[in-house]
Each structure stands twice: as C-alpha cells, then as structure tokens.
Write an enzyme that holds these catalytic residues in place. Structure first.
Site, PDB file in Angstrom:
ATOM      1  N   ARG A 221       6.512  19.328  -9.815  1.00 32.05           N
ATOM      2  CA  ARG A 221       5.871  18.885  -8.581  1.00 32.05           C
ATOM      3  C   ARG A 221       5.154  17.573  -8.883  1.00 32.05           C
ATOM      4  O   ARG A 221       4.608  17.401  -9.988  1.00 32.05           O
ATOM      5  CB  ARG A 221       4.829  19.916  -8.111  1.00 32.05           C
ATOM      6  CG  ARG A 221       5.423  21.163  -7.509  1.00 32.05           C
ATOM      7  CD  ARG A 221       5.966  20.906  -6.108  1.00 32.05           C
ATOM      8  NE  ARG A 221       6.431  22.114  -5.448  1.00 32.05           N
ATOM      9  CZ  ARG A 221       7.700  22.506  -5.386  1.00 32.05           C
ATOM     10  NH1 ARG A 221       8.644  21.796  -5.977  1.00 32.05           N
ATOM     11  NH2 ARG A 221       8.037  23.594  -4.725  1.00 32.05           N
ATOM     12  N   GLU A 250       5.526  12.451  -1.774  1.00 35.70           N
ATOM     13  CA  GLU A 250       6.922  12.261  -1.365  1.00 35.70           C
ATOM     14  C   GLU A 250       7.132  12.638   0.100  1.00 35.70           C
ATOM     15  O   GLU A 250       6.449  13.545   0.582  1.00 35.70           O
ATOM     16  CB  GLU A 250       7.861  13.075  -2.272  1.00 35.70           C
ATOM     17  CG  GLU A 250       7.609  14.560  -2.267  1.00 35.70           C
ATOM     18  CD  GLU A 250       8.428  15.291  -3.324  1.00 35.70           C
ATOM     19  OE1 GLU A 250       8.382  14.923  -4.501  1.00 35.70           O
ATOM     20  OE2 GLU A 250       9.107  16.260  -2.931  1.00 35.70           O
ATOM     21  N   HIS A 268      13.834  13.998  -5.093  1.00 38.25           N
ATOM     22  CA  HIS A 268      13.636  15.460  -5.171  1.00 38.25           C
ATOM     23  C   HIS A 268      14.952  16.214  -4.930  1.00 38.25           C
ATOM     24  O   HIS A 268      15.086  16.956  -3.959  1.00 38.25           O
ATOM     25  CB  HIS A 268      12.562  15.937  -4.180  1.00 38.25           C
ATOM     26  CG  HIS A 268      11.971  17.264  -4.566  1.00 38.25           C
ATOM     27  ND1 HIS A 268      10.700  17.662  -4.228  1.00 38.25           N
ATOM     28  CD2 HIS A 268      12.494  18.302  -5.279  1.00 38.25           C
ATOM     29  CE1 HIS A 268      10.466  18.869  -4.692  1.00 38.25           C
ATOM     30  NE2 HIS A 268      11.553  19.291  -5.340  1.00 38.25           N
TER      31      HIS A 268
END
Ligand code: A2R
Length: 307
Positions: A221, A250, A268
């Site tokens: 993360r 993000e 991601h």
C-alpha cells in the site's frame, strides 16, 4: 431476494451470478436499512459513515486481499462479516514484485527508450546495467504473498531476509528491526497490509539505510512508505532505485516521482491479470452466495474469523 449494495465496478460474470441471488443497488439509489450485503474493493472499502448507516448489514465482501479501507474491528463488534480474497492473487502480486525488481536492475525502461528514440544507432551500445542475480532481498511482511515472492526469487539465487511482527518457522534470517534489515539488504520489498500499524514504517531512516545502491519495491500500500522521504532520497542519491505499484494518494502520483529516471511506476496492477482478477471475482461472489445459503462465508478477514 436480499439487497446488495455495490461499491465500485464488477465484471459481467460477477454481475450475472449476483443478479440471480440479490437485488443489486448502486450508491445513488438505496435504502440503508434494507441493505444486508455490500460488495466493494480494497480501494473504495466502506466509509465509517456509510457502515454506521447500514443498520441491518451482515456481510461486506471485498474484492482484493487488503481491507484497510474497511473498519474490520468495528464490523466484527457489530457481528458483520468482512471477507477478502487471499491466496488467489499470491502468485500474480509476487510476479509484479519480481517484474519491478528486474526492471530496476536491468534499466528496462531506459533501454527500451534507447531503442525507440534511435539512440542505439546514434550513440552506440547502451550503458551497462546491474545484475539482479545473487542479491540480498529483505521482505517486509513475510505472509502469503511475501513467501510467494521469496519462492519466485529462487532462480535469481536471492538471499532472503525478512521483517514481520512475528518470527516464522522458516530458514530465512529474521530481523526485528526494519532499519537494520534495510542496512543489510540490496533490495527491500514491501508486502505488509496497509493501515495504522504500518503507516509510513518505511521512513527516511529505512530508505537511507537501504542506501545509494539499494532498491525499494512497493507492492503493498502507498501508505507503508513515506513518499516525501522517498522522493528526497531518490533525488539526492541516498537511495538508488524504486519500483512502485502503489502510491499514497493514487491515482495521483507526485510529478517528482514521474520525473525521476531511477523509478519504475505501475498503476496498482499487482493482481491485474485476466486470470487472477477472475479468480478474485469468483471468490468475492462465492463469499456472498455462501452467506445467503448457510450463514457462513468462505474467507473472512482475521478480525471476523470468530463470528
Ligand atoms: O503478523 P505477522 O508477523 O505474520 O506479519 C505480517 C506482516 N505485518 C507486519 N509486519 C511488520 N509490521 C507490521 N505492523 C505488520 N503488520 C503485518 O505482513 C505478515 O507477515 C504480512 C502480511 O501477510 P498476510 O496477512 O499473509 O497478507 P498477504 O496475503 O500476504 O497480503 C499482504 C498485503 C495485503 O494486505 C495488501 O495490502 C497487499 O498485500 O496487496
């Protein structure tokens, strides 16, 4: 049919299976007291306000293994199951970590650009890169995915170190101090959960300990790494390279990170293949269907395992 609140997107296959068993509601049209089930994802989760308003909620089924965007302790206190999709994505996220590691070591993006821009022809052979073989790799979070990463690095003859809350029954070297492990590592790979206990644990001290020849890989993360400290370390040369799949805010990624030549950046996509996302989708739906069938779920998060 029970009422399911959908947060975020779902695939057609998931929708088809869910429509056969639930009345699906979107966020812009639902009556809170009717909702018994929620489907969401690791990014959107369920906000505390929304969860509080769903007075008859029984299950929150999350698409993804990370559930830091849901207050699982509060859910467990209320007797609500939170489920996630562990294991089915281990190999894919591990592949992403190895991909980033190799791309940093072998300057994949620089050399790809060298061919595309025609520099190969005008300037001659590209500068040499570093070998990814025989490196010491510190894994922050030797859980399901961390172990898969260690396994996938075996062909590169990596020496594995690890830091987690508890020492495991494995042959790798355990560090109870993250900075010390970073000092002894060529590469630091982050694969812990997000949330308060890991917030910015990869701080300036850890990054500087990793050092000018060090490489940081983050597939966990964005919150786990102090992004401002990371940018400073990469700009000053205190840290060598970073391969990042996740970011603090993000999909906003700081311009400074995008401008640096010693970063490899992904949007991601750790688990984002057709095959793995299908498996994650299937498990997310299976959790909901099992609950309406017999009141239990397939893969509760640890906080809800006792329910
Ligand atoms: O509880 P332990 O000793 O098994 O350690 C876990 C470790 N971990 C931490 N390490 C250091 N400081 C912390 N505050 C801390 N909190 C947790 O992270 C364990 O070794 C690892 C997590 O492993 P699993 O629970 O098996 O998770 P998995 O499936 O490997 O996924 C990891 C994360 C997800 O939560 C997503 O955020 C991401 O990968 O995609």
């Amino acid at each position: 049919m029970p009422d399911l609140l959908q947060i975020g997107g779902i695939t057609d296959t998931m929708k088809e299976r869910l429509e056969a068993a639930f009345t699906i509601h979107q966020l812009d049209e639902f009556e809170p007291e009717k909702i018994t089930h929620v489907i969401t994802n690791g990014h959107d989760g369920v906000s505390p306000e929304l969860m509080a308003s769903l007075t008859n909620l029984e299950v929150i089924s999350g698409y993804g293994v990370g559930y830091d965007a849901v207050d699982a302790e509060e859910a467990a206190r209320r007797g609500i199951y939170v489920t996630h999709t562990p294991n089915v994505l281990n190999e894919e996220v591990a592949t992403t970590a190895v991909l980033l590691l190799l791309a940093c070591y072998r300057e994949l993006l620089r050399d790809d650009a060298y061919v595309r821009t025609g520099e190969w022809k005008t300037k001659g052979n590209a500068p040499l890169t570093r070998s990814a073989d025989n490196q010491t790799v510190g894994i922050l979070g030797l859980g399901r995915i961390g172990q898969a990463i260690a396994d996938k690095l075996a062909p590169w003859n990596a020496k594995i170190l690890y830091h987690s809350r508890n020492k495991k029954d494995v042959s790798y070297t355990y560090y109870d101090d993250l900075t010390e492990m970073a000092r002894d590592s060529d590469v630091l790979i982050c694969i812990t959960p997000g949330g308060a206990s890991t917030n910015k644990i990869v701080n300036k001290d850890v990054l500087h300990a990793l050092g000018p020849n060090g490489t940081l890989i983050n597939v966990s993360r964005g919150s786990v790494v102090d992004e401002a400290a990371l940018i400073e370390a990469l700009q000053s040369g205190a840290l060598g390279w970073a391969g990042l799949d996740v970011f603090e805010a993000e999909p906003a990624v700081p311009q400074a990170l995008r401008d640096l030549p010693n970063t490899v950046l992904l949007p991601h996509v750790g688990s984002a293949t057709v095959e793995t996302r299908a498996a994650m989708g299937a498990l997310t739906v299976d959790n909901l269907l099992k609950h309406i069938k017999d009141g239990s779920v397939m893969s509760a998060v640890p906080e809800c395992a006792h329910l």
